[in-house]
Each structure stands twice: as structure tokens, then as C-alpha cells.
Write an enzyme that holds these catalytic residues in place. Structure first.
Site, PDB file in Angstrom:
ATOM      1  N   ASP A 168       0.858  -1.190  -0.018  1.00  0.00           N
ATOM      2  CA  ASP A 168       0.108   0.205   0.055  1.00  0.00           C
ATOM      3  C   ASP A 168       0.926   1.157   0.098  1.00  0.00           C
ATOM      4  OD1 ASP A 168      -1.280  -2.346   1.535  1.00  0.00           O
ATOM      5  OD2 ASP A 168      -3.110  -1.093   1.236  1.00  0.00           O
ATOM      6  N   ASP A 195      -1.608  -2.559  -3.897  1.00  0.00           N
ATOM      7  CA  ASP A 195      -1.829  -1.103  -3.740  1.00  0.00           C
ATOM      8  C   ASP A 195      -0.547  -0.488  -4.233  1.00  0.00           C
ATOM      9  OD1 ASP A 195      -4.538  -1.915  -3.430  1.00  0.00           O
ATOM     10  OD2 ASP A 195      -4.705  -0.975  -1.556  1.00  0.00           O
ATOM     11  N   TYR A 198      -2.141   3.977  -6.281  1.00  0.00           N
ATOM     12  CA  TYR A 198      -3.284   4.805  -5.950  1.00  0.00           C
ATOM     13  C   TYR A 198      -3.576   6.215  -7.098  1.00  0.00           C
ATOM     14  CZ  TYR A 198      -3.346   2.542  -1.637  1.00  0.00           C
ATOM     15  OH  TYR A 198      -3.339   1.761  -0.700  1.00  0.00           O
ATOM     16  N   HIS A 318      -3.616  -9.858  -0.818  1.00  0.00           N
ATOM     17  CA  HIS A 318      -3.699  -8.123  -0.490  1.00  0.00           C
ATOM     18  C   HIS A 318      -4.656  -7.982   0.731  1.00  0.00           C
ATOM     19  CE1 HIS A 318      -3.815  -4.050  -0.866  1.00  0.00           C
ATOM     20  NE2 HIS A 318      -5.004  -3.878  -1.035  1.00  0.00           N
ATOM     21  N   HIS A 328     -11.648  -2.109   6.924  1.00  0.00           N
ATOM     22  CA  HIS A 328     -11.744  -3.219   5.825  1.00  0.00           C
ATOM     23  C   HIS A 328     -12.059  -4.485   6.780  1.00  0.00           C
ATOM     24  CE1 HIS A 328     -10.469  -0.715   2.727  1.00  0.00           C
ATOM     25  NE2 HIS A 328      -9.357  -0.627   3.144  1.00  0.00           N
ATOM     26  N   HIS A 357      -4.379  -0.057   6.614  1.00  0.00           N
ATOM     27  CA  HIS A 357      -3.020   0.930   6.741  1.00  0.00           C
ATOM     28  C   HIS A 357      -2.733   1.168   8.147  1.00  0.00           C
ATOM     29  CE1 HIS A 357      -4.991   2.771   2.618  1.00  0.00           C
ATOM     30  NE2 HIS A 357      -4.292   1.406   2.277  1.00  0.00           N
TER      31      HIS A 357
END
Ligand SMILES: *[C@@H]1O[C@H](CO)[C@@H](O)[C@H](O)[C@H]1NC(C)=O
Ligand SMILES: *[C@@H]1O[C@H](CO)[C@@H](O)[C@H](O)[C@H]1NC(C)=O
Ligand SMILES: *[C@@H]1O[C@H](CO)[C@@H](O)[C@H](O)[C@H]1NC(C)=O
Ligand SMILES: *[C@@H]1O[C@H](CO)[C@@H](O)[C@H](O)[C@H]1NC(C)=O
Ligand SMILES: [Fe+2]
Length: 465
Positions: A168, A195, A198, A318, A328, A357
Site C-alpha cells: 500500500d 496497492d 493509488y 492483499h 476493511h 493501513h
């Protein structure tokens, strides 16, 4: 029921409670108290130094490499030229003055809404020797740029190797810190858990942000292979603007060596690096029974994993299966239900995920005894089970996920809402050293570390405290 309870002497009841608590492994995990400075997470501006286009007419830019076969005896080099296709040739050799070998690749462009990409080149250098430094160059006819990489050592049971673990990442100032800290820690390849750019955070999924991202990370990924996992920000599925092909920009830009591992899709595949067998899965592709990914993973784990040859079995996804963050929460649950049993049976050492994150590491737990009538559905300590690490804390524009559930579940060993990256140092067939490095107000600080013992060679050792 109630009558029988009352008949139990108080001492016996207490003893029973104590035993139950001990059996459940009641010791709680750690929720780190570190609080990062609350400055906003902003993308680096388009004129930032890291996004600079290299000088020279039609100069190759966005150079990156990944394995071109299953073990790194081939390397795929990718780059973009902006003005015209230019040459598809890569020259390479054992010193900068002797790049006497060459390979010819291909190029293509793609359209995304009203964006048209540059000329994206891919070229696989084959028949390389393991553990050898090669110099390589491209851009012949206009502006030549030269880089180098070292191929991974030949796979074997006791081959030391250091991986970087990043997820990410995005392209903020924090992303730049994460990458700088990883570079300072000196790994030899990156397991990237999805990720990347972005770009889809921008109006119309501004694909120029795919280009800036690739220029930003070139300083690492042109010199060592990164292994790619698809995240949700790779989907770029936008029917409202006529973009209905999932993963279009990602797959056009980032090839994977999927055919070498018997896969039929670039989004799931495996590689063998040093003493590790790394399996990459796609959280955003079908994985139900009989689907291509399901069938491939079934064969992979049953037929192609050999722990005597490559003892460390690592899986990349992921969307995490074990995540005690409000963000999430439970998104990975259906995939866990589908595959967790297989991973426990295969004694996977480590499952790496991103998406959330923040940072979290689990104990060795499984939740596989439930069936639709027995009512059992609780994660339990299981020494055959993988350790789960969420490393979705690369530093992207969406900011930190700081909403941990309370109390901390027993399966969670350590969690912290900070940006950072991790490293995995395989020492030999039995031991590997894992470390998580927080971005601490600009500096890197080891905030979590653990010695892993191999699930095949030391299966009874509990290493997950
Ligand atoms: C990104 O990090 C590199 C290396 O630390 C540094 O040279 C560069 O100036 C940084 N760029 C930005 C925009 O922060
Ligand atoms: C694409 O469309 C957007 C919105 O209409 C516009 O702002 C942008 O300049 C266009 N880009 C190109 C390359 O035409
Ligand atoms: C935090 O997570 C909980 C679930 O654990 C959720 O109900 C809540 O809405 C979340 N809060 C925020 C601000 O996201
Ligand atoms: C494997 O590595 C660990 C950690 O460095 C070390 O303690 C152990 O002795 C090594 N095992 C062998 C067989 O060399
Ligand atoms: Fe994600």
C-alpha cells in the site's frame, strides 16, 4: 444445567475457570502506544524530485524489473518511452564495459478514458546465472540508460536471503520515507502485497499517477526485483467512464512470471527465491471451488511445494484474513474460509497481506474446525498455522487506519497504527528473522521483531509470541 452448576464446589469451579483461561492462551497481545505526529498525508507534487523525467530525448523512464521465470535465472525488464517507441533491445553483461549479450522485447500502449500511455516495453533476459551481478542498458538510438541487478541465489534449503516487505505504498511524502528506510535496510528483493500507485484516487483514475509512481520507485526496482501482488487499487474498474477491464493499467505495466509456475493468469503465481517458495494470490479474482485460481492453488500446494528444497513457504494476498482493525474489517473472510484449511495443512510459515493501513502481526492461529452443524468457530492456537502479518502501512494518501477493535483479540500479537515496512531475513532452513520498521517522525525504528522457526523443519516450536 443450572442445578448441576450449583452443585459444583466453589474451589473446583475456580480451578475449572483457571484451566479454561490457560487453555485459551489468555495472555493478551500488545497494542503499541506510539502515536505518530498528526500531519496530513499528502501526495508529493508533480514537480517533486522523485518524479523527474530523466534527461535526453525519449529517455527510458519508469524502469523496473521482476523475475522472468520461477527462480530468477531470467529477469524481465520493463520501461516506458514517451515520444516514440524507440528500441526494444536490452543489452546486458557482467560489467558496464562488457554488455555483450542482448535480448529483444516488445512494446505496446494502452488507452484509459482520455489518457494514452507511453510506449511500455517488456524484455526478458534469459539464461542468467544465479547470484551474479549483471549490468543492463536500454534506449539505443536515442538516450541510453544503464542499470544493474544481482540475480537471486540458486534455490536451496539453506540459502540466506533478505526480503523487503512493503504494501500500500502510494506516492506521498510518507511513501518516500518508507522507500528510503527500506533502501537503508538493504534487502535484495521486495515482496509487494498490493496497492501500488493509488492513481485511482484521482479524477478519472488519472493514469499519469501510474507514471509518476513508477518514476518514484525506479531508484529501487530498477536494481532489484519486486514481486507484485494485485490490490483493490489495481482494479481500475470504472464502468461510469467506460473502463470495464479490471486490472488494465496494472497488467499492462507490471508483468509477472505466472506461466513458469503453471498459472494461467498473471494475478496468481509462485516463485522460488533462495530458501523460500513464495505463493502470490489475488484477493480480487474468483477463488471459489473449481475456479482457475482455486484449481491452481490446489495443485501448487499439493504437488509443487517441496519443503526439503525450499523450506520457507510464504503466501502473499492483499486483503488480510486476520485483522482486528475497524477498517476493511472481515473483507478477507470469504477467502479465508475458502483457503485457510489448505494453508494450515501445508504448514505455511507466513502470510503477508496489506490493504489495512496499519501494522499487525498475529500469533499462530487457525479457525478451521467449523462446519455448518458443529457450531465451533473460534480462532485457536495452532502450531501448524501461519503467522499473519498486515503490512499495508506503506504510507499512501488515504492515511493511517487507527481504529483497532477493543479488546485486542487473542490472536493478535502486536499492532500499531503507524507507517513503515518490514524485512524477512532467511538464515537457514530452520530460522528466519523478521523485523518491522516504523517510520518514526522521519527516522526508522524497529518496533516489532520475531525469530521465526520453520513449520516444516521445526514444527513444534511456538515462535509467535
Ligand atoms: C525522497 O527521498 C529521497 C531519498 O531520501 C530524497 O532525496 C528526496 O528529496 C525525497 N523527495 C521528496 C519529495 O520528499
Ligand atoms: C481528460 O478529461 C478531463 C476531464 O474532462 C480533462 O480535465 C483532461 O484535461 C483530459 N485529458 C486529456 C489528456 O485530454
Ligand atoms: C471503527 O471500527 C468499528 C468496528 O470495529 C466501526 O463500527 C466504526 O464505525 C469504526 N469507526 C470509524 C471512525 O471508522
Ligand atoms: C540456523 O540459523 C540460526 C540463527 O542464525 C542458528 O542459531 C542455527 O544454529 C542455524 N542452524 C544451523 C544448522 O546452522
Ligand atoms: Fe487495498
Amino acid at each position: 444445567m443450572g442445578a448441576r452448576h450449583q452443585l459444583l464446589p466453589l474451589a473446583a469451579l475456580l480451578l475449572l475457570l483457571l484451566l479454561l483461561a490457560a487453555a485459551a492462551g489468555a495472555s493478551g497481545g500488545v497494542t503499541s502506544g506510539y502515536r505518530r505526529k498528526a500531519e496530513a498525508t499528502a501526495d508529493m507534487p508533480l514537480d517533486a524530485d522523485v518524479f523527474r523525467v530523466p534527461p535526453g530525448y525519449n529517455a527510458p523512464q519508469q524502469v523496473h524489473i521482476t523475475l522472468g521465470d520461477q527462480t530468477g535465472a531470467a529477469m524481465t525488464v520493463s520501461w516506458v518511452t514517451a515520444s516514440e517507441p524507440g528500441s526494444d533491445t536490452v543489452a546486458y553483461g557482467r560489467s558496464p564495459g562488457k554488455m555483450d549479450l542482448s535480448a529483444r522485447g516488445t512494446h505496446a500502449r494502452y488507452d484509459y478514458y482520455n489518457y494514452t500511455s507511453g510506449f511500455i516495453h517488456h524484455c526478458t533476459l534469459a539464461n542468467l546465472k544465479h547470484g551474479v551481478k549483471y549490468w543492463y542498458a536500454m534506449g539505443f538510438g536515442h538516450t541510453v540508460r544503464t542499470f544493474w541487478f544481482t540475480t537471486p541465489p540458486k534455490p536451496g534449503p539453506d540459502v540466506p536471503f533478505k526480503f523487503g516487505l512493503i504494501g500500500d505504498l502510494g506516492q506521498t511524502f510518507d511513501s518516500n520515507s518508507t522507500l528510503s528506510h527500506y533502501e537503508a535496510n538493504g534487502g535484495s528483493a521486495v515482496l509487494f502485497v498490493g496497492d501500488l500507485s493509488y492513481a485511482d484516487s484521482y479524477p478519472l483514475h488519472d493514469n499519469n499517477r501510474w507514471d509518476t509512481w513508477a518514476r518514484f520507485v525506479e531508484r529501487s526496482v530498477a536494481y532489484q526485483p519486486w514481486l507484485w501482488t494485485a490490490g483493490n487499487h489495481e482494479l481500475d474498474y470504472a464502468p461510469e467512464i467506460g473502463e470495464t477491464t479490471p486490472f488494465k493499467p496494472f497488467t499492462r505495466r507490471y508483468p509477472t512470471p505466472f506461466r513458469a509456475s503453471g498459472s494461467t493468469e498473471p494475478l496468481w503465481y509462485s516463485v522460488k527465491i533462495a530458501s523460500a517458495h513464495v505463493v502470490v494470490l489475488s484477493s480480487y479474482s474468483a477463488y471459489g471451488q473449481y475456479t482457475p485460481q482455486w484449481a491452481w492453488l490446489d495443485e501448487e500446494l499439493r504437488l509443487r511445494v517441496d519443503r526439503r528444497a525450499t523450506p520457507w513457504l510464504v503466501v502473499l494476498i492483499h486483503s488480510p484474513w486476520y485483522n482486528s482493525n475497524g477498517y476493511h474489517y472481515m473483507e478477507g473472510e470469504s477467502m479465508r474460509v475458502q483457503f485457510e484449511r489448505w494453508l494450515v495443512d501445508a504448514r505455511v510459515d507466513l502470510v503477508l497481506a496489506g490493504h489495512v493501513h496499519s501494522y499487525e502481526r498475529s500469533r499462530r492461529v487457525s479457525n478451521v474446525v467449523y462446519d455448518i452443524v458443529n457450531g465451533k468457530a473460534t480462532p485457536v492456537r495452532d502450531l501448524d498455522a501461519p503467522m499473519y502479518v498486515n503490512i499495508g502501512d506503506g504510507g499512501n494518501i488515504e492515511g493511517i487506519a487507527d481504529n483497532f477493535t477493543r479488546p485486542q483479540p487473542r490472536y493478535s500479537a502486536f499492532r500499531e497504527a503507524s507507517f513503515g515496512h518490514a524485512t524477512l531475513e532467511i538464515k537457514n532452513r530452520t530460522h528466519a528473522y523478521y523485523e518491522w520498521h516504523r517510520n518514526h517522525d522521519g527516522a526508522k525504528v524497529v518496533a516489532d521483531s520475531v525469530w521465526l522457526t520453520n513449520r516444516y523443519w521445526m514444527p513444534t516450536q511456538d515462535d509467535s509470541n
